[in-house]
Write an enzyme that holds these catalytic residues in place. Sequence first.
Site, mmCIF file in Angstrom:
data_model
loop_
_atom_site.group_PDB
_atom_site.id
_atom_site.type_symbol
_atom_site.label_atom_id
_atom_site.label_comp_id
_atom_site.label_asym_id
_atom_site.label_seq_id
_atom_site.Cartn_x
_atom_site.Cartn_y
_atom_site.Cartn_z
ATOM 1 N N CYS A 91 4.532 20.171 -18.733
ATOM 2 C CA CYS A 91 3.962 20.540 -17.433
ATOM 3 C C CYS A 91 4.828 20.125 -16.252
ATOM 4 C CB CYS A 91 2.569 19.941 -17.265
ATOM 5 S SG CYS A 91 1.367 20.587 -18.440
ATOM 6 N N HIS A 359 -2.363 26.783 -12.976
ATOM 7 C CA HIS A 359 -1.274 25.899 -13.386
ATOM 8 C C HIS A 359 -0.290 26.661 -14.279
ATOM 9 C CE1 HIS A 359 0.926 22.601 -15.019
ATOM 10 N NE2 HIS A 359 0.024 22.125 -15.873
ATOM 11 N N CYS A 389 0.913 14.809 -14.681
ATOM 12 C CA CYS A 389 0.764 14.325 -16.046
ATOM 13 C C CYS A 389 1.496 15.296 -16.969
ATOM 14 C CB CYS A 389 -0.704 14.206 -16.429
ATOM 15 S SG CYS A 389 -1.628 15.767 -16.378
#
Length: 403
Positions: A91, A359, A389
């Site tokens: 991510c 996202h 994160c």
Amino acid sequence: MTEAYIYDTIRTPRGKGRKDGSLHEVTSLRLSAQVLDALADRNDLNGHAVEDVIWGNVTQVGEQGGCLARSAVLASKLDQSIPGLAINRFCASGMEAVNLAANQVQGGAGSAYIAGGVEMMGRVAMGSDGAAIAVDPSLAMESYFVPQGISADIIATEYGFTRDDADALAAESQRRAAEAWEDKRFDKSIITVRDINGLPILDHDEYMRPGTDMQSLGALKPAFKDMGEAMPGFDKIALMKYPHLERIEHIHHAGNSSGIVDGAAGVLIGNKEFGEAHGLKPRARIRATAKIGTDPTIMLTGPVPVTEKILADSGMSISDIDLFEVNEAFASVVLRFMQAFDVDSDRVNVNGGSIAMGHPLGATGAIIIGTLLDELERTGKGTGLATLCIASGMGAATIIERV
């Protein structure tokens, strides 16, 4: 050390990551090329203007495989003498691309870079590339692997966050995102995505649900309860790792977790001489970057230790930061960050986040850096910190300072 400056940031709108999403027919290659072209046009990048393109994308198979960064350069207006580097830190891939570029400039390895990333989640399914930590029993068992949604629920259980806490954060993210779009706060950085004929396809984040409230969120079923309680019993695996917990409280659902979307973003980074040579004014200085590994089971707590690390490395304290962008992968991630640093919510994700707008994995890190910079300029504030994160237990962070 040479200073690394941000000269420009660009992102696409985020399209719903499914077959009826507005960007579904656009390939990862073409969306990336449109971002590179926009940066080239806006900043007059002719010839070998930048040293490299560092491009993050998480699921590196099919159209997102084969060093997508280099393919995107060749599909864009950039000169073919510019190479390309595809990277994957899950991510944080888009942020890591920016941080690597900044570190290269600071170390004297080239005067300028384009960094960012892409993820077409509606075209290339998350997890379709496989992952040893999830599919290799020798590692999965040793690391007490559980899916990310279970990890988010572990955070909630460990740190005492309720379903109402998570839903309230989600509703506020929707409200703030709608207000930001209404106020045109993203206009400086948003480009319109166009088809091969130059016709507009999407000019706004289409995942948002502005009417979301506590009542509508309260009607949603916890998304990870069944997988936690059914075989293979991920809750049992988690409780083996954390025996002090009586049970896992499942508070997350589609409405308080990040949306699956398509999108891309890019950042132009260079030294002082690059700006002078191209007649460009720097917008921000990249003051510090950091990354860290964390517990792979609870997995998503990385923003806390990486923020502690980046502040210590740069000789700063949390009070030195005016604004924060903490990726809203799940509501508990942001709640834990605010709890750990006693940060007021009016300094965190002030224009909404991934719960509201989505996202796009490989792009989000670059998106939130650009959002942070735009908001620092809009409000006249000086310093901001962006953090995410990361799957498998990692964290990444960037501190920027407006100039």
